[in-house]
Design a protein around this motif. Structure first.
Motif, mmCIF file in Angstrom:
data_model
loop_
_atom_site.group_PDB
_atom_site.id
_atom_site.type_symbol
_atom_site.label_atom_id
_atom_site.label_comp_id
_atom_site.label_asym_id
_atom_site.label_seq_id
_atom_site.Cartn_x
_atom_site.Cartn_y
_atom_site.Cartn_z
ATOM 1 N N TRP A 18 0.859 -1.181 0.000
ATOM 2 C CA TRP A 18 0.000 0.000 0.000
ATOM 3 C C TRP A 18 0.897 1.233 0.000
ATOM 4 C CZ3 TRP A 18 -5.424 0.177 0.080
ATOM 5 C CH2 TRP A 18 -6.053 -1.061 0.186
ATOM 6 N N GLU A 19 0.513 2.246 -0.785
ATOM 7 C CA GLU A 19 1.307 3.466 -0.918
ATOM 8 C C GLU A 19 0.527 4.664 -0.393
ATOM 9 O OE1 GLU A 19 2.538 4.032 -4.975
ATOM 10 O OE2 GLU A 19 2.834 1.877 -5.262
ATOM 11 N N ASP A 20 1.239 5.665 0.094
ATOM 12 C CA ASP A 20 0.590 6.913 0.488
ATOM 13 C C ASP A 20 -0.055 7.542 -0.737
ATOM 14 O OD1 ASP A 20 1.210 6.889 3.209
ATOM 15 O OD2 ASP A 20 3.183 7.758 2.848
ATOM 16 N N ASP A 21 -1.301 7.963 -0.602
ATOM 17 C CA ASP A 21 -2.028 8.662 -1.656
ATOM 18 C C ASP A 21 -1.991 10.148 -1.327
ATOM 19 O OD1 ASP A 21 -3.744 9.646 -3.576
ATOM 20 O OD2 ASP A 21 -5.473 8.479 -2.935
ATOM 21 N N GLU A 22 -1.125 10.884 -2.011
ATOM 22 C CA GLU A 22 -0.924 12.298 -1.699
ATOM 23 C C GLU A 22 -2.201 13.115 -1.871
ATOM 24 O OE1 GLU A 22 2.382 13.833 -3.893
ATOM 25 O OE2 GLU A 22 3.703 12.212 -3.224
ATOM 26 N N ALA A 28 -3.278 3.781 -1.011
ATOM 27 C CA ALA A 28 -3.740 3.197 -2.270
ATOM 28 C C ALA A 28 -2.919 1.959 -2.599
ATOM 29 C CB ALA A 28 -3.631 4.208 -3.399
ATOM 30 N N TYR A 29 -3.592 1.013 -3.224
ATOM 31 C CA TYR A 29 -2.943 -0.198 -3.740
ATOM 32 C C TYR A 29 -3.259 -0.228 -5.236
ATOM 33 C CZ TYR A 29 -1.664 -5.070 -4.382
ATOM 34 O OH TYR A 29 -1.071 -6.224 -4.800
ATOM 35 N N PHE A 30 -2.231 -0.124 -6.066
ATOM 36 C CA PHE A 30 -2.431 -0.016 -7.510
ATOM 37 C C PHE A 30 -2.357 -1.379 -8.188
ATOM 38 C CE2 PHE A 30 -0.941 4.063 -6.057
ATOM 39 C CZ PHE A 30 -1.796 4.936 -6.703
ATOM 40 N N LEU A 31 -3.401 -1.696 -8.940
ATOM 41 C CA LEU A 31 -3.406 -2.913 -9.749
ATOM 42 C C LEU A 31 -2.935 -2.595 -11.160
ATOM 43 C CD1 LEU A 31 -4.114 -5.897 -10.214
ATOM 44 C CD2 LEU A 31 -6.439 -5.148 -10.776
ATOM 45 N N ARG A 32 -3.425 -1.488 -11.719
ATOM 46 C CA ARG A 32 -3.080 -1.105 -13.087
ATOM 47 C C ARG A 32 -2.932 0.411 -13.171
ATOM 48 N NH1 ARG A 32 -4.153 -3.991 -17.700
ATOM 49 N NH2 ARG A 32 -3.761 -2.812 -19.580
ATOM 50 N N THR A 33 -1.908 0.872 -13.866
ATOM 51 C CA THR A 33 -1.744 2.298 -14.145
ATOM 52 C C THR A 33 -1.153 2.441 -15.537
ATOM 53 O OG1 THR A 33 0.450 2.363 -13.127
ATOM 54 C CG2 THR A 33 -1.388 2.960 -11.730
ATOM 55 N N ASP A 34 -1.921 3.046 -16.434
ATOM 56 C CA ASP A 34 -1.412 3.386 -17.760
ATOM 57 C C ASP A 34 -2.121 4.652 -18.227
ATOM 58 O OD1 ASP A 34 -3.887 2.600 -19.058
ATOM 59 O OD2 ASP A 34 -3.177 0.540 -19.116
ATOM 60 N N LEU A 41 -7.171 -0.259 -5.116
ATOM 61 C CA LEU A 41 -7.916 -0.186 -3.863
ATOM 62 C C LEU A 41 -7.536 1.093 -3.133
ATOM 63 C CD1 LEU A 41 -7.317 -3.830 -2.619
ATOM 64 C CD2 LEU A 41 -9.388 -2.944 -3.683
ATOM 65 N N TRP A 42 -8.463 1.580 -2.310
ATOM 66 C CA TRP A 42 -8.192 2.744 -1.469
ATOM 67 C C TRP A 42 -8.769 2.500 -0.091
ATOM 68 C CZ3 TRP A 42 -10.863 6.176 1.552
ATOM 69 C CH2 TRP A 42 -10.146 7.294 2.012
ATOM 70 N N LYS A 43 -8.057 2.993 0.924
ATOM 71 C CA LYS A 43 -8.551 2.970 2.295
ATOM 72 C C LYS A 43 -7.983 4.167 3.027
ATOM 73 C CE LYS A 43 -4.924 -0.084 4.120
ATOM 74 N NZ LYS A 43 -4.694 -1.351 4.824
ATOM 75 N N PRO A 44 -8.670 4.610 4.081
ATOM 76 C CA PRO A 44 -8.146 5.750 4.845
ATOM 77 C C PRO A 44 -6.920 5.347 5.650
ATOM 78 C CG PRO A 44 -10.154 4.926 5.859
ATOM 79 C CD PRO A 44 -9.956 4.147 4.594
ATOM 80 N N LYS A 45 -6.065 6.310 5.873
ATOM 81 C CA LYS A 45 -4.950 6.117 6.788
ATOM 82 C C LYS A 45 -5.462 6.631 8.124
ATOM 83 C CE LYS A 45 -0.992 7.644 5.414
ATOM 84 N NZ LYS A 45 0.181 8.522 5.161
ATOM 85 N N THR A 46 -5.733 5.754 9.042
ATOM 86 C CA THR A 46 -6.364 6.149 10.293
ATOM 87 C C THR A 46 -5.365 6.108 11.450
ATOM 88 O OG1 THR A 46 -7.090 3.881 10.704
ATOM 89 C CG2 THR A 46 -8.628 5.325 9.555
ATOM 90 N N VAL A 47 -5.756 6.783 12.492
ATOM 91 C CA VAL A 47 -4.969 6.765 13.722
ATOM 92 C C VAL A 47 -5.847 6.128 14.799
ATOM 93 C CG1 VAL A 47 -3.565 8.764 13.134
ATOM 94 C CG2 VAL A 47 -5.708 9.097 14.321
ATOM 95 N N ASP A 105 -12.682 1.665 8.831
ATOM 96 C CA ASP A 105 -12.498 0.367 8.187
ATOM 97 C C ASP A 105 -12.937 0.378 6.718
ATOM 98 O OD1 ASP A 105 -15.217 0.654 8.724
ATOM 99 O OD2 ASP A 105 -15.481 -1.423 9.385
ATOM 100 N N PHE A 106 -13.189 1.567 6.165
ATOM 101 C CA PHE A 106 -13.648 1.714 4.782
ATOM 102 C C PHE A 106 -12.601 1.204 3.800
ATOM 103 C CE2 PHE A 106 -14.242 4.141 0.860
ATOM 104 C CZ PHE A 106 -15.605 4.020 0.661
ATOM 105 N N LYS A 107 -13.060 0.522 2.751
ATOM 106 C CA LYS A 107 -12.178 0.082 1.678
ATOM 107 C C LYS A 107 -12.990 0.053 0.395
ATOM 108 C CE LYS A 107 -9.182 -2.962 2.727
ATOM 109 N NZ LYS A 107 -8.661 -4.244 3.182
ATOM 110 N N GLU A 108 -12.408 0.553 -0.706
ATOM 111 C CA GLU A 108 -13.086 0.564 -1.989
ATOM 112 C C GLU A 108 -12.166 0.068 -3.090
ATOM 113 O OE1 GLU A 108 -14.013 4.700 -2.866
ATOM 114 O OE2 GLU A 108 -12.055 4.959 -3.806
ATOM 115 N N PHE A 109 -12.783 -0.493 -4.138
ATOM 116 C CA PHE A 109 -12.106 -0.768 -5.395
ATOM 117 C C PHE A 109 -12.468 0.376 -6.321
ATOM 118 C CE2 PHE A 109 -12.151 -2.432 -9.755
ATOM 119 C CZ PHE A 109 -10.832 -2.837 -9.852
ATOM 120 N N TRP A 110 -11.488 0.982 -6.986
ATOM 121 C CA TRP A 110 -11.748 2.136 -7.848
ATOM 122 C C TRP A 110 -11.144 1.924 -9.223
ATOM 123 C CZ3 TRP A 110 -7.174 3.970 -9.567
ATOM 124 C CH2 TRP A 110 -6.050 3.770 -8.766
#
Length: 113
Positions: A18-22, A28-34, A41-47, A105-110
């Motif tokens: 998972w990478e920081d989404d600026e 974010a977790y990237f499956l495809r980028t072109d 996938l995306w999820k919040p960075k929570t504390v 605990d939110f998670k989405e596929f985008w």
């Protein structure tokens, strides 16, 4: 992520990938980028102790989402508000302004196209 050839990709989600989404401050977790499409996938960075996560985004791509986990609301400026829960899909046009309020605990596929 494992490229199987020039156009087929397979992946198994690894927490270390998972990478920081600026743009959103989430992860974010990237499956495809072109040039034509991005997907992942995306999820919040929570504390600890944080119950909700708020982010505002001006869409620069068309965005289609499928909620996988958690809950929340997606407010479209000048448009509807969507209640988000697992199984809900929403497709938004490029250029809309959005405000998201989601659970920790939110998670989405985008897909951006």
């Amino acid at each position: 992520m494992t490229p199987l050839n020039d156009s087929i990709v397979s992946s198994h989600i690894d927490e270390a990938e998972w990478e920081d989404d600026e743009e959103t401050g989430g992860l974010a977790y990237f499956l495809r980028t072109d040039d034509a499409v991005q997907a992942g996938l995306w999820k919040p960075k929570t504390v600890p102790g944080q119950s909700e996560y708020v982010v505002s985004v001006d869409l620069v791509w068309h965005e289609t989402i499928l909620i996988l986990d958690g809950s929340g609301q997606l407010e479209v400026e000048g448009g509807p508000t969507f209640e988000l829960r697992p199984g809900i899909m929403v497709s938004l046009p490029k250029g809309v302004r959005t405000r998201w309020v989601v659970s920790g605990d939110f998670k989405e596929f985008w897909v951006y196209s």
